[in-house]
Design an enzyme around this catalytic site. Structure first.
Site, mmCIF file in Angstrom:
data_model
loop_
_atom_site.group_PDB
_atom_site.id
_atom_site.type_symbol
_atom_site.label_atom_id
_atom_site.label_comp_id
_atom_site.label_asym_id
_atom_site.label_seq_id
_atom_site.Cartn_x
_atom_site.Cartn_y
_atom_site.Cartn_z
ATOM 1 N N ASP A 5 116.107 -46.061 28.147
ATOM 2 C CA ASP A 5 115.587 -45.565 26.871
ATOM 3 C C ASP A 5 116.441 -45.982 25.680
ATOM 4 O O ASP A 5 116.528 -45.261 24.684
ATOM 5 C CB ASP A 5 115.430 -44.029 26.899
ATOM 6 C CG ASP A 5 114.658 -43.578 28.121
ATOM 7 O OD1 ASP A 5 113.577 -44.144 28.355
ATOM 8 O OD2 ASP A 5 115.142 -42.693 28.843
ATOM 9 N N LYS B 27 114.858 -51.184 24.618
ATOM 10 C CA LYS B 27 114.845 -52.602 25.021
ATOM 11 C C LYS B 27 113.629 -53.333 24.467
ATOM 12 O O LYS B 27 113.686 -54.518 24.196
ATOM 13 C CB LYS B 27 114.844 -52.716 26.549
ATOM 14 C CG LYS B 27 116.125 -52.222 27.183
ATOM 15 C CD LYS B 27 116.070 -52.312 28.691
ATOM 16 C CE LYS B 27 115.229 -51.249 29.347
ATOM 17 N NZ LYS B 27 115.751 -49.892 29.294
ATOM 18 N N GLY C 144 108.912 -46.777 31.042
ATOM 19 C CA GLY C 144 107.912 -46.574 29.995
ATOM 20 C C GLY C 144 108.422 -47.197 28.713
ATOM 21 O O GLY C 144 109.375 -46.712 28.135
ATOM 22 N N HIS C 145 107.842 -48.322 28.337
ATOM 23 C CA HIS C 145 108.272 -49.004 27.110
ATOM 24 C C HIS C 145 107.252 -48.752 26.010
ATOM 25 O O HIS C 145 106.079 -49.045 26.188
ATOM 26 C CB HIS C 145 108.394 -50.517 27.337
ATOM 27 C CG HIS C 145 109.480 -50.888 28.291
ATOM 28 N ND1 HIS C 145 109.653 -52.153 28.794
ATOM 29 C CD2 HIS C 145 110.468 -50.143 28.818
ATOM 30 C CE1 HIS C 145 110.688 -52.164 29.599
ATOM 31 N NE2 HIS C 145 111.200 -50.961 29.640
ATOM 32 N N GLN D 3 114.812 -49.718 33.157
ATOM 33 C CA GLN D 3 115.933 -48.809 33.406
ATOM 34 C C GLN D 3 117.229 -49.399 32.808
ATOM 35 O O GLN D 3 117.140 -50.138 31.853
ATOM 36 C CB GLN D 3 116.088 -48.503 34.902
ATOM 37 C CG GLN D 3 114.993 -47.621 35.476
ATOM 38 C CD GLN D 3 113.750 -48.381 35.862
ATOM 39 O OE1 GLN D 3 113.821 -49.460 36.409
ATOM 40 N NE2 GLN D 3 112.602 -47.823 35.578
#
Ligand code: IMP
Length: 421
Positions: A14, A17, A41-42, A221
């Site tokens: 988080d 990225k 989750g992006h 991650q």
């Protein structure tokens, strides 16, 4: 710019990225995802809308980038198909640009059930996302996993029947009994939908490298969640570090160019496990609120704290990071003063070397350096020199401490709020 650019998270995920990837996507022709699954989750903003991407490399939004889901990913076809439909509804040309590795391992309903069952029985909870990530990687290494290519083999039915029987036996203790026929029919439907995207992505990537195409590998991650280099057992079940990029895609070490390490001006963690600079007081709450630190998919409030430079140095050394992308500089600038951890005190001794030894991390007390805040509105700053002196001082300190250049600086939530140096 070098051929293969890699984007990795330095702490517990988080870090933002997606922003670095978004910046690199402007010039890159191929985007690769190499590890993890739909535990990631992006958040991507596109055409004024927000998208929470779980599996597809976000580079696909550029409209000219081939998006590859590599062999190291554990793939939940249902989640991917939902993502494909959502992308298509928003005008993204998925059919031209999405490629799925035939070697990626599949996640089945029994993996999620196993995840829930194992987590409920753990003495020390990990706080997994319950998406079956760990059990799917277990099957991969146990050599009973089923891969995307298996969906198209005659032996699939028997192999799946066998797996469902074994898993039902293990899940008996929690009264779960999965229906083989239902799973088989469901996965046959998925096989049909995904078929056009499935290929040998390893040779495809090698071809792109030989054609001098610009490639970006989007990490999922982050370093301290790595199965080998993270705070085991409070980690995910893959290698979200540089090694995982290579084994999860087929890219060789020789072809890796720039490695971008993404950090926030503070830190956060989801799930359980040690976290040296965590703030459990109202300062931590204030960081959470200012930085909107709630899970992209789950909405879970994240644990928050100051930036940990000891851990950052470790991430730089593990991954060979040569550029830092520092996000949320605006967020930290809301404080009158704020801190960064420059050493740990352990049994009265000051150390600067990080270790993932659990006792070491539990004992470590952060030694802080204080910085001046009150940056004002920095969202319009487009060069480093436009930043207020105290913000520049913080960035320079990070560079001096780590010996690593801070190339990208996030100064606000919008896409344009970014300084490129
Ligand atoms: P798993 O990957 O679902 O097995 O979860 C293991 C640990 O990694 C848990 O603490 C999760 O919260 C954490 N985790 C997994 N994926 C992410 C991510 O994308 N961002 C932040 N934490 C994650």
């Amino acid at each position: 710019m070098s051929k293969v650019n890699v984007v990795l998270g330095c702490f517990y995920g988080d870090e933002g990225k997606g922003r670095t990837t978004d910046y690199l996507a402007q010039t890159c022709e191929v985007a690769v995802r190499a590890s993890g699954g739909n535990n990631a989750g992006h958040t991507i903003e596109f055409n004024g809308k927000k998208f929470a991407m779980r599996l597809t490399p976000s580079g696909i939004f550029s409209g000219k980038t081939v998006a590859i889901i590599g062999n190291g990913v554990v793939l939940n076809p249902k989640v991917l198909i939902n993502e494909i439909n959502m992308l298509k509804e928003n005008g993204v040309d998925v059919d031209t640009y999405l490629k799925i590795s035939e070697k990626a391992h599949l996640i089945f309903p029994y993996h999620s059930e196993m995840d829930v069952m194992l987590e409920s029985r753990r003495a020390h909870k990990i706080g997994t996302t319950k998406n079956g990530i760990g059990p799917a990687y277990c099957d991969k290494y146990e050599r009973c996993g089923l891969r995307v290519e298996d969906l198209y083999k005659d032996s699939f039915k028997e192999d799946l029947r066998n797996q469902v029987a074994v898993k039902n036996y293990l899940l008996n203790c929690v009264d779960v009994n999965l229906d083989f026929d239902a799973i088989y029919d469901e996965y046959m439907r998925y096989a049909e939908i995904l078929k056009p995207y499935v290929c040998d992505t390893i040779s495809l990537i090698h071809r792109y490298i030989k054609e001098d195409k610009m490639i970006v590998c989007e990490g999922a991650q982050a370093t301290l969640l790595d199965i080998d280099f993270g705070s085991y057992p409070y980690v995910t079940s893959s290698n979200p570090t540089i090694g995982g990029i290579l084994t999860g895609s087929g890219i060789s070490a020789r072809d890796v160019g720039d490695v971008y390490g993404v950090i926030k001006a503070y830190s956060s963690r989801v799930g359980e496990g040690p976290y040296v600079t965590e703030l459990t007081d109202e300062t931590g709450d204030r960081i959470r609120d200012l930085g909107h630190e709630y899970g992209t998919v789950t909405g879970r409030p994240r644990r928050c704290g100051w930036l940990d430079l000891v851990a950052l140095q470790y991430a730089i050394d593990i991954n060979g990071i040569n550029y830092i992308n520092l996000n949320h500089l605006d967020t930290i600038g809301n404080f009158d003063t704020f801190k960064a951890c420059i050493a740990y005190e352990i049994d009265g001794r000051e150390v600067r070397e990080f270790s993932t030894n659990e006792e070491f991390l539990r004992k470590a007390k952060p030694v802080y350096r204080e910085f001046k805040g009150n940056f004002g509105d920095i969202s319009k700053c487009r060069t480093f020199e436009e930043l207020p002196a105290q913000a520049q001082e913080y960035v320079r300190f990070i560079e001096e401490y780590t010996g690593c250049f801070v190339k990208l600086i996030g100064t606000g939530a919008d896409r344009e709020c970014m300084i490129v140096r």
